[in-house]
Every structure is written in structure tokens, then in C-alpha cells.
Design a protein around this motif. Structure first.
Motif, mmCIF file in Angstrom:
data_model
loop_
_atom_site.group_PDB
_atom_site.id
_atom_site.type_symbol
_atom_site.label_atom_id
_atom_site.label_comp_id
_atom_site.label_asym_id
_atom_site.label_seq_id
_atom_site.Cartn_x
_atom_site.Cartn_y
_atom_site.Cartn_z
ATOM 1 N N THR A 72 0.828 -1.205 0.000
ATOM 2 C CA THR A 72 0.000 0.000 0.000
ATOM 3 C C THR A 72 0.864 1.258 0.000
ATOM 4 N N ASP A 73 2.125 1.129 0.422
ATOM 5 C CA ASP A 73 3.049 2.257 0.307
ATOM 6 C C ASP A 73 3.359 2.566 -1.151
ATOM 7 N N HIS A 74 3.390 1.531 -2.010
ATOM 8 C CA HIS A 74 3.606 1.753 -3.434
ATOM 9 C C HIS A 74 2.373 2.383 -4.086
ATOM 10 N N ILE A 75 1.186 2.024 -3.567
ATOM 11 C CA ILE A 75 -0.062 2.453 -4.208
ATOM 12 C C ILE A 75 -0.532 3.795 -3.656
ATOM 13 N N SER A 76 -0.614 3.872 -2.341
ATOM 14 C CA SER A 76 -1.175 5.054 -1.685
ATOM 15 C C SER A 76 -0.145 6.167 -1.601
ATOM 16 N N PRO A 77 -0.560 7.411 -1.736
ATOM 17 C CA PRO A 77 0.374 8.519 -1.551
ATOM 18 C C PRO A 77 0.941 8.492 -0.136
ATOM 19 N N ALA A 78 2.243 8.530 -0.010
ATOM 20 C CA ALA A 78 2.889 8.493 1.301
ATOM 21 C C ALA A 78 4.211 9.233 1.215
ATOM 22 N N GLY A 79 4.637 9.806 2.333
ATOM 23 C CA GLY A 79 5.920 10.489 2.391
ATOM 24 C C GLY A 79 5.863 11.886 1.808
ATOM 25 N N SER A 80 6.999 12.335 1.310
ATOM 26 C CA SER A 80 7.109 13.709 0.829
ATOM 27 C C SER A 80 6.503 13.866 -0.560
ATOM 28 N N ILE A 81 6.116 15.089 -0.888
ATOM 29 C CA ILE A 81 5.506 15.411 -2.174
ATOM 30 C C ILE A 81 6.575 16.029 -3.082
ATOM 31 N N LYS A 82 6.790 15.399 -4.227
ATOM 32 C CA LYS A 82 7.803 15.892 -5.157
ATOM 33 C C LYS A 82 7.286 17.102 -5.928
ATOM 34 N N GLN A 83 8.145 18.107 -6.068
ATOM 35 C CA GLN A 83 7.742 19.352 -6.711
ATOM 36 C C GLN A 83 7.360 19.159 -8.172
ATOM 37 N N ASN A 84 8.067 18.246 -8.862
ATOM 38 C CA ASN A 84 7.814 18.087 -10.295
ATOM 39 C C ASN A 84 6.777 17.024 -10.612
ATOM 40 N N GLY A 101 -6.929 14.710 3.547
ATOM 41 C CA GLY A 101 -8.274 15.266 3.487
ATOM 42 C C GLY A 101 -8.560 15.993 2.186
ATOM 43 N N ASN A 102 -7.590 16.023 1.268
ATOM 44 C CA ASN A 102 -7.762 16.680 -0.033
ATOM 45 C C ASN A 102 -7.596 15.635 -1.131
ATOM 46 N N HIS A 103 -8.710 15.202 -1.704
ATOM 47 C CA HIS A 103 -8.661 14.148 -2.718
ATOM 48 C C HIS A 103 -7.910 14.570 -3.974
ATOM 49 N N GLU A 104 -7.867 15.877 -4.253
ATOM 50 C CA GLU A 104 -7.169 16.339 -5.450
ATOM 51 C C GLU A 104 -5.663 16.077 -5.339
ATOM 52 N N VAL A 105 -5.101 16.269 -4.160
ATOM 53 C CA VAL A 105 -3.691 15.967 -3.945
ATOM 54 C C VAL A 105 -3.468 14.463 -3.969
ATOM 55 N N MET A 106 -4.353 13.750 -3.279
ATOM 56 C CA MET A 106 -4.141 12.323 -3.097
ATOM 57 C C MET A 106 -4.269 11.522 -4.392
ATOM 58 N N VAL A 107 -5.225 11.876 -5.227
ATOM 59 C CA VAL A 107 -5.369 11.125 -6.479
ATOM 60 C C VAL A 107 -4.146 11.338 -7.367
ATOM 61 N N ARG A 108 -3.539 12.517 -7.275
ATOM 62 C CA ARG A 108 -2.342 12.793 -8.071
ATOM 63 C C ARG A 108 -1.112 12.077 -7.533
ATOM 64 N N PHE A 146 -0.040 5.763 -6.817
ATOM 65 C CA PHE A 146 0.955 5.048 -7.625
ATOM 66 C C PHE A 146 2.167 5.925 -7.957
ATOM 67 N N ALA A 147 2.432 6.953 -7.131
ATOM 68 C CA ALA A 147 3.546 7.860 -7.434
ATOM 69 C C ALA A 147 4.802 7.546 -6.620
ATOM 70 N N ASN A 148 4.811 6.421 -5.901
ATOM 71 C CA ASN A 148 5.977 6.047 -5.112
ATOM 72 C C ASN A 148 7.223 5.986 -5.995
ATOM 73 N N VAL A 149 8.315 6.562 -5.483
ATOM 74 C CA VAL A 149 9.535 6.668 -6.293
ATOM 75 C C VAL A 149 10.146 5.315 -6.617
ATOM 76 N N SER A 192 2.896 10.432 -16.752
ATOM 77 C CA SER A 192 2.576 10.042 -15.373
ATOM 78 C C SER A 192 1.272 9.251 -15.352
ATOM 79 N N ILE A 193 1.132 8.407 -14.369
ATOM 80 C CA ILE A 193 -0.081 7.604 -14.226
ATOM 81 C C ILE A 193 -1.297 8.511 -14.079
ATOM 82 N N PHE A 194 -1.162 9.596 -13.331
ATOM 83 C CA PHE A 194 -2.309 10.503 -13.177
ATOM 84 C C PHE A 194 -2.689 11.135 -14.504
ATOM 85 N N ASP A 195 -1.709 11.664 -15.230
ATOM 86 C CA ASP A 195 -2.021 12.314 -16.514
ATOM 87 C C ASP A 195 -2.679 11.336 -17.481
#
Length: 940
Positions: free
Chosen positions: A716-728, A753-760, A763-766, A791-794
Motif C-alpha cells: 500500500t506504500d507503493h499504491i497510496s500517496p505516502a511520504g514527501s511530495i515531489k515538486q515536479n 483530506g484533499n482528494h485532489e492531492v491524493m489522487v495525483r 501510484f507515485a511512489n519513487v 505520469s499515471i495521473f495524466d
């Protein structure tokens, strides 16, 4: 209803309670003694909840006559006494409840109906980050930064406290939820008023964190669930579960000198992972449990998610009562616990008969050896003596894309009073080193200072593959255990007295799970020694173990990046998955607190403690680990002298008040939350937008594209947003577009609590490797049919514009790790309709169903490779509607059709992993929350 005439009276002290006697079942020929302890707790739950609908007499009789070897097949409804949350998972849960109030209003119902019906307790513990460290004011600086970053979230939680009945929050800076639960919140026996009478029953719970199982050490049955399932439980929905198989783990003997509870739990984790206990209960028994303190038991129970079990429980016994007294529980509560469990035949003694189990496994505690686990998984145990060789063997698989071979490791010695560093023979005074006897450690230094600014040392020449850059005493697993914590303090004392120091590039931290730890460290006179080794308190909460390790000093990070180094973290945690601890660190090892201190002194993971000294003492003699390792007797004597009931009573008497920051926090009022349109922390959840009073019929999934093809052990660490947010990345760009500076991004966890950040960030784990985009790391895929990499989101946005549903293909143990609800919420918002995996971790599978995503499982012996799938196919799932129309009565396999780019098709059978009738209802409604909302609205 009371089909078994089980209601009776129990007197304890001056009070009388109504209870539901298990012994009433013996009249039906039930032999209670053969049932595992955990199943007897479930049995009482069913007796008390019998209503002829949700719980029937047949359910009770089936469980009472449990067959150990039977495959799980019958569903029962478990109603926990309470729900436990931490803030990372708790904030989105309260966001969802607030959004449900809005939706209830639109459906013509009463928003007040959306209210926890079971006590919901939240501990704010996941938001503190190790920004400052190694200084006497590290805690204060980190606490200030925590409030600056999270003020909006905390105000929202204070609104929740005022708006929702039955909901309470423990403020930040008080401790880790599982340790606070163990030391304070847990009742062991719950009581409530019903029809003018007090009812007593076992304390049970579900929690929005995998390590909720820690409370199993106290004999309390509970486990982690997804946030969405916990929300349903709060709203009065039973937890639907199959009657489990139960594995008995027999403990005999006693730990030998030099072995710790952490070594024991790493051994247990390795053994049970090999055995295979996913979806099963594990129950500890045997003479060896009497040799374990309650804290040792809790350490083992905490790691149940790591060994894969639903729970890992110990029975209530005399040690339980002793611990309740130690932790300052009221005398009348302790008396009730003893009276209730003895009356119910649930109190364990050496004469208690052994239960029957599905299978058993045994361990002689005397065989446990000092160990670590790493570099990627908690179950990968390595003997301490073999750690260096193991790291070197793993190194080729850990190398980064810029890896290059550095020169031979340069000699680095640490000697002399006051922490002077001898680097290649040149003595340099380390900046800010405390004077001998200093009570507060290092002096204040500039925020985010480099190692060179802190200590005057150029780190680049001295870092190599295997260099330890993070050493953290952290996480509920071990900070709740006074024995291993005291061992760390005693080792630090002996190290300082010998003149040893920690290399300056090691980011050290101490994050106790409750303030009681600091209290007994101070009473034992050990805190000053930890300070002198820069293990200053950085906060009271989950830090490094969940990825809140904070940034490394800039020059350390640059050296790692420039040379592609495999840097190492050592931590007393329970999780060490890829990319979790720190994005700069590729190898992470779990270990006991004293070993964390020892490795910090060594400075590298391949240090040979048996043959290589840690340094020289003041007389120039070599100092080995054996010279400073405390004995079991030393540890026991120190614990006995410094840990008292008064410590617990004092620290927990003000635990709900919070500090001045919390007390002065202003928050909105009203039964319905006033959403702020510009907020980047709290946004109205979209799951109920346009929801009708009745669900639309289920339809087949057609013309679906693959978003990602993933391998085994994707967590779930690979799937769910976790840790720091990359600027790019997509989330960083979203925040930048909304006026947030990169320095203020905070972590994904804080923005749940912000789905817009979380959906982006889904699957963004480095460290994620998507086979659909070979040669890449991170949240990258290819848009099909064009094949363009993005990116997966795009890609998901473009697929949504085309009306294309999405599929994930995966290997074994998909979704293992933490019970992250966003590992299901994120894919849902990306447009994922189905996942096909070889196997699932329990919580994640149920979370997928809870979000209306179809979990499918490849047939035994089949996988992506054997079926020749590339991920470039178009997938169809014909027959899904027909299968669900029969409520899966016509079988649980579904035909999947995959059409390759050349037009060739492949068909294969997949198992539908909607496991219970209740889950069918959840899926048909589009998710568990939609189901609950419709049920509540219908009663309006």
C-alpha cells in the motif's frame, strides 16, 4: 433475542452488571475449553448481538461448534465496542462523514443521523516530522512546524469533536495511538448503560491502522481495517467476516542473555510468514508466555500485519492485571476485569486447558538470537553476525541509476571527550558538541543546516554504500516496551562514559510513543546520555517509521545522489518497505532500540560487532559492543527503579488537554461543515456527488485499458500517496498552481483530506516499477494505444476523457502493508474498475470492494507471464452482471477476455474476490459508504 438464555448478573465491588454468559452454551453440548480464546471473544459478541437478522442463533451455534480444519465459509457479523484512528487515516474518515452529512441533506434526510454510534477515538500522532534533530530544542522546533503545517487539519478535527457525538481526539504531542491505546484508552472490559442497566462485555475494536493489533497483547481482540470499513463500523454497521482459522503459536523457555523482545518478534515474523497466516488469527499459548512481560507481548502482537495475520493475541491473565495496575488504571476497573474474565472462563492460568487449533507452531525462546530485518521487508530476518555479508549480497539489487564505485572506505575514528571527531587522523572540533555533563545536548543550529555547517566535516569522502545516514528510535512497536528502551539508554550511558561518539552524518532521533518514556528516562538518569549521542527527543508520535524522517542534510543528500549511493537507515520500527523511510535511502533495517544506538555509533551497516571495535576509550583501548551492552539484570533493575504507576497517572491525567497551541486553536462550528473552496488540505469528498437514493444496476466492464502491470509484494506504500511530495510530480504541480510553496508542501499523509492531492499521488511512489513502462521508476505508465509515456495521473485523465475504464494487473501479496484507505480511494478516483492479482493482503482486498473496485484473482498457477499478457490488451469482463445478479450463487469465477493490439484474443478464468454476501451489497451500491448512507436515508 436471547435464544440460549445467556443473560445473567455479575457483581463486582459495589456494582452489578448484566452479562451474556458463555457457559449457557454448554447446555447445548458445547465444550468451551476446546475453543481458542479469540473465538470465545467473538462468541460472546454474537450472543450479545443476536437479533435474528444480522446475528442468528444458527450463527452462534456454528461458531460454538467451530471445526479447526474447516475452510472459512460462513459469514458472521462482528460488532466492535469502539473504533480507534490516527490522524492520517482519521482526517479522511471525518471528511467522509462530513460529506455524508451534506449528502444526507440532499437526499432529504437528517444530517444528524450521520454520527458515530460506537465510541470513536482518534490520536493525532502521524503529523510530526523530524525536521530538527540532535539539539536540545528539537522537540519544540518540530512541534511549532507541525502546527504551522497542520493548523487547518487540526481545526477541522476540533470541529469534528464538537459536531459529532461519540467522537474524541487526543491532541498532537501526546504519543502514538497504539501506545496510548495500550497504556490508557483500552478498557479490557467495556461497560455501557442499556435500558437502565449496566452491561459489561469484552473491550474489542477495529482501527484505521494496521498495528491496531498491538492491543492484542493486552488480551483485547482488535485489528486494522480500512478507513472506509471503520467509518461503517462507527455508523453502526457490523464488520462482516468469515469465521477464521486459528493458528496456535506455542512459546516455551526463556530469552537468553543478549536477546531482546525485538529479536523475538523478528523471529516470530519470519516463522509465521513462512508458514502462511494471511486471513487467519494467531493465538499465543504455552508456558513461555508467562516469561514475557505485557510489553513484550504487545511488541509481538504489534507485528501481526508483518507476519500477515488478522490478529496475534495473548489471553488475559495475572500479567494483564499487573500491567493495568502499573499503568494507573482505576482499582475498580481492574477488579471488574478480573471478575468478568474469570466468570466467563476467559482468564488464563497455567492450569488452563490447551485449545484446539487449525495448526500449531512452536518456538523455544532460548533459541532466539540477536537479529535485524532488511533491507526491504520486515520478514527478511538476518542474524546480527551476518548482516554485513547479507548487505553486500543484496547490494547489486539496491543500486540506484547513478551508482558508481567509490574508492575504498576511508578510516574514520571517533574518540576523545566531548565528541571530538578524528577524520583520517585530523582532529576537528564538532560544532555545537555539548560540554561534559550537559543536560540538553547540542546547541541550536540553523534550520536545515548541512553536516558541514553543523560539524565542520565534509561528508562526501566518507560516505559509501552501506553508510548509515538515519538512526531512529521510533514507532509503537518498541517505544512501548520499557525493557528495550532502557537497554538503549543504558548502552548510550556506557558509550558516552567510554568516550564514543556518533559520526556527524548520521541523522539521529528519539520519538517516544508516550511521554511516560521521557519520564522514566529522566528518573533513571539516562536522558542526558542519549542527548550526548544526539538521540534527543524530536517528538511524541510516529516519525521515521512512517516516512516522516524529514529531509537529510543537504550535503548528505547530494553525496548520495551524485554517487548513486545505497545509503542505509536503521530504526526500531515495524515497516521498512521501499521508498517508505526516506526517498534518499535505499536500504532500511529494523532492529531493537539498543542496536539502533550501536549502529549509529558504528556509522555503517556492515560493521562487524564481534571482531571490530566501535572506537577507543579514553585510555586508547578498543571498545567492542560486548563492552557496552547492558545485561538483562541491569535492564530489569533500572526498569523496576524508574517505572511507576505514578508516571502513568501523571502523564495521562492531562493527555486530552494538549499544549497551548492546541488549546488556542480556533475552529468552525455547526452541524454541517463549511467547506473552504480554496483549501489545499480539506476538500469535500466526491464519492457521493450525484448519488441517487437507489443504486444503478451493475453493468459489465468493457473495453478497459491497463493502467499498470505490477510485480509481487506491491505494498500500500507503493499504491497510496505516502511520504514527501515531489515538486515536479502531479501533486506538486497542483499545489504550486494553488499558490503553495514547495517548502510548505508538507507530506501526503497530512493532505489526506484533499482528494485532489491524493489522487495525483496515487501510484507515485519513487520505487514503483510499472512493467508497462520498462526501465522507469515512479508513477509512470504508457497511454494506450498511442504508447506515449507519461505520469499515471495524466494518463488517467486522458482515459477518463475517452470514457475508458481502467485495470491493474499485479502479482502476489498485492496491497500488503499498512491499512491505507487511499490505496483503494486513489485508484477509484483514477478510474480503476478492476484489479487482477495472484493474491491479496486481507485489508486491501476488502478496501477495494469498499470503494466499488472489483478484485479478481488469477487461477492457481496462472499469472501475467504465464498467460502471455503485456498490459497492452483491451480487457472485457462479460458475465459480471449476470454473476452478481445471482449473488454469486452460480459460482465465483468470471471469464476475462483480453484482446491484443493485433486482434488476437485470450480468455481465462479469474476468481471473484467479493468474499461475503454483505460485500456483494457494498459492491452493488458502488461502495460501503454509499450503502450505509442509503440505509440511513431510507430510515429517515
Amino acid at each position: 433475542m436471547n435464544s440460549f438464555d445467556s443473560q445473567s448478573e455479575l457483581k463486582s465491588g459495589q456494582h452489578s452488571y448484566r452479562i451474556f454468559r458463555l457457559s449457557a452454551l454448554e447446555k447445548k453440548g458445547v465444550n468451551l475449553g476446546r475453543l481458542p480464546y479469540s473465538l470465545r471473544i467473538l462468541l460472546e459478541n454474537l450472543l450479545r448481538q443476536e437479533d435474528g437478522k444480522t446475528v442468528t442463533a444458527e450463527d452462534i451455534e456454528f461458531l460454538a461448534k467451530w471445526q479447526p480444519q474447516a475452510e472459512p465459509s460462513r459469514e458472521i457479523a462482528f460488532m466492535p465496542a469502539r473504533v480507534l484512528m490516527q490522524d492520517f487515516t482519521g482526517v479522511p474518515a471525518i471528511v467522509d462523514l462530513a460529506a455524508m452529512r451534506d449528502a444526507m441533506k440532499l437526499l432529504g434526510g437528517d444530517p444528524e443521523k450521520i454520527n458515530p454510534l460506537q465510541p470513536a477515538e482518534l490520536v493525532i500522532d502521524h503529523s510530526v516530522q523530524v525536521d530538527e534533530y540532535g539539539t536540545g530544542n528539537a522537540y519544540e522546533q518540530n512541534a511549532i512546524l507541525e502546527f504551522q503545517r497542520n493548523r487547518e487539519r487540526y481545526a477541522f478535527l476540533k470541529w469534528g469533536q464538537s459536531a459529532f457525538h461519540n467522537f474524541s481526539a487526543v491532541p498532537p504531542g501526546m504519543g502514538i495511538c497504539h501506545q496510548v491505546n495500550l497504556e490508557y484508552l483500552a478498557r479490557v472490559v467495556f461497560t455501557r448503560e442499556q435500558n437502565g442497566q449496566s452491561v459489561a462485555y469484552p473491550d474489542t475494536l477495529v482501527g484505521t491502522d494496521s498495528h491496531t493489533t498491538m492491543i492484542n497483547g493486552l488480551g483485547v481482540l482488535g485489528w486494522g481495517v480500512g478507513g472506509i470499513e471503520a467509518e461503517a463500523a462507527m455508523l453502526g454497521q457490523p464488520v462482516s467476516m468469515l469465521v477464521p482459522q486459528v493458528v496456535g503459536f506455542k512459546l516455551i523457555g526463556k530469552l537468553r542473555e543478549g536477546a531482546t523482545a525485538t529479536d523475538l518478534v523478528l523471529t516470530v515474523t519470519e516463522m509465521l510468514r513462512k508458514l502462511g497466516v494471511v486471513g487467519k488469527f494467531v493465538e499465543f499459548y504455552g508456558a513461555g508466555i508467562s516469561e514475557l512481560s505485557l510489553a513484550d507481548r504487545a511488541t509481538i502482537a504489534n507485528m501481526a500485519p508483518e507476519y500477515g495475520a488478522t490478529c496475534g493475541i495473548f489471553p488475559v491473565d495475572a500479567e494483564t492485571l499487573r500491567y493495568l495496575k502499573l499503568t494507573g488504571r482505576p482499582a475498580e476497573q481492574i477488579a471488574l476485569v478480573e471478575a468478568y474474565y474469570k466468570e466467563q472462563g476467559l482468564f488464563h492460568t497455567p492450569a488452563s486447558p490447551e485449545a484446539e487449533y487449525t495448526q500449531t507452531i512452536a518456538l523455544d525462546l532460548a533459541t532466539v538470537q540477536p537479529s535485524v530485518a532488511g533491507p526491504k521487508r520486515p520478514q527478511d530476518r538476518v542474524l546480527l553476525s551476518e548482516t554485513g555479508a547479507s548487505f553486500r549480497k543484496q547490494l547489486p539489487n539496491l543500486l540506484g541509476p547513478n551508482a558508481g564505485k567509490l574508492g575504498e572506505r576511508q578510516a574514520v575514528r571517533w574518540e576523545g571527550e566531548g565528541g571530538h571527531a578524528s577524520v583520517n587522523g585530523n582532529v576537528q572540533s564538532t560544532h555545537g558538541t555539548p560540554e561534559p555533563g550537559s543536560a540538553h545536548g547540542l546547541q541550536p543550529i540553523p534550520e536545515h543546516a548541512t553536516v558541514k555547517e553543523r560539524f565542520g566535516v565534509e561528508v562526501d569522502p566518507y560516505l559509501d554504500h552501506g553508510s548509515i545516514v538515519i538512526a531512529a528510535i521510533t514507532s509503537c512497536t518498541n517505544t512501548s516496551n520499557p525493557s528495550v528502551m532502557m537497554a538503549a539508554g543504558l548502552l548510550a550511558k556506557k558509550a558516552v562514559e567510554k568516550g564514543l561518539s556518533v559520526p556527524p552524518w548520521v541523522k539521529t532521533s528519539l520519538a517516544p510513543g508516550s511521554r511516560v518514556v521521557s519520564d522514566y528516562y529522566n528518573k533513571a538518569g539516562l536522558m542526558s546520555y542519549l542527548d550526548q549521542l544526539r538521540f534527543n527527543v524530536v517528538g511524541y508520535g510516529c516519525t521515521t517509521c512512517i516516512g516522516n524522517s524529514g529531509p537529510l542534510p543537504g550535503d548528505v543528500s547530494k553525496a548520495i545522489e551524485d554517487h548513486g549511493l545505497v545509503a542505509v537507515s536503521v530504526l526500531s520500527g515495524n515497516r521498512n518497505f521501499e521508498g517508505r523511510i526516506n526517498s534518499d535511502v535505499r536500504a532500511n533495517y529494523l532492529m531493537s532500540p539498543p542496536l539502533v544506538v550501536a549502529y549509529a555509533l558504528a556509522g555503517r551497516i556492515d560493521h562487524d560487532f564481534d571482531n571490530e571495535p566501535l572506537g577507543k576509550d579514553k585510555a586508547g583501548q578498543p571498545v567492542y559492543l560486548k563492552d557496552i551492552w547492558p545485561t538483562q539484570q541491569e535492564v530489569a533493575d533500572t526498569v523496576a527503579s524508574a517505572l511507576t504507576s505514578e508516571s502513568f497517572r501523571k502523564e495521562y491525567s492531562t493527555v486530552t488537554l494538549g499544549d497551548t497551541n492546541w488549546q488556542g486553536l480556533r475552529f468552525p462550528t455547526g452541524d454541517v461543515y463549511q467547506w473552504e473552496p480554496d483549501s489545499t488540505y480539506i476538500r469535500k469528498a466526491p464519492y457521493f456527488d450525484g448519488m441517487a437514493a437507489t443504486p444503478a444496476p451493475v453493468t459489465d466492464i468493457t473495453s478497459a485499458r491497463v493502467l499498470a502491470v505490477l510485480g509481487d509484494s506491491v505494498t500500500t506504500d507503493h499504491i497510496s500517496p505516502a511520504g514527501s511530495i515531489k515538486q515536479n510530480g502531479p501533486a506538486g504541480k497542483y499545489l504550486t498552481d494553488h499558490g503553495v510553496k514547495p517548502a510548505d508542501f508538507n507530506s501526503y499523509g497530512s493532505r489526506r483530506g484533499n482528494h485532489e492531492v491524493m489522487v495525483r499521488g496515487t501510484f507515485a511512489n519513487v520505487r514503483l516499477r510499472n512493467k508497462l513502462a520498462p526501465g522507469t521508476e515512479g508513477g509512470v505508465t504508457r497511454l494506450l494505444p498511442e504508447g506515449e509515456q507519461m505520469s499515471i495521473f495524466d494518463a488517467s485523465v486522458k482515459y477518463a476523457e475517452r470514457g475508458v475504464p481502467l485495470v491493474i494487473l499485479a502479482g502476489k501479496e498485492y496491497g500488503s502493508g499498512s491499512s491505507r484507505d487511499w490505496a483503494a480511494k486513489g485508484p477509484k478516483l483514477l478510474g480503476v474498475r478492476a484489479v487482477i492479482a495472484e493474491s491479496y493482503e486481507r485489508i486491501h482486498r476488502s478496501n477495494l470492494v469498499g470503494m466499488g473496485i472489483l478484485p479478481l484473482q488469477f487461477a492457481e498457477g496462472q499469472d501475467v507471464a504465464s498467460l502471455g499478457l503485456t498490459g497492452e490488451e483491451v480487457f472485457d469482463f462479460p458475465g459480471l452482471k449476470a454473476l452478481l445478479d445471482t449473488k454469486l450463487a452460480n459460482g465465483r469465477t468470471l471469464k476475462v477476455k483480453a484482446t491484443a493490439p493485433d486482434g488476437k484474443t485470450k480468455e481465462f478464468e479469474a476468481k471473484v474476490r467479493i468474499d461475503t454476501p454483505q460485500e456483494i451489497l457494498y459492491y452493488e451500491n458502488g461502495g460501503i459508504l454509499q450503502y450505509v448512507l442509503r440505509q440511513l436515508a431510507a430510515r429517515a
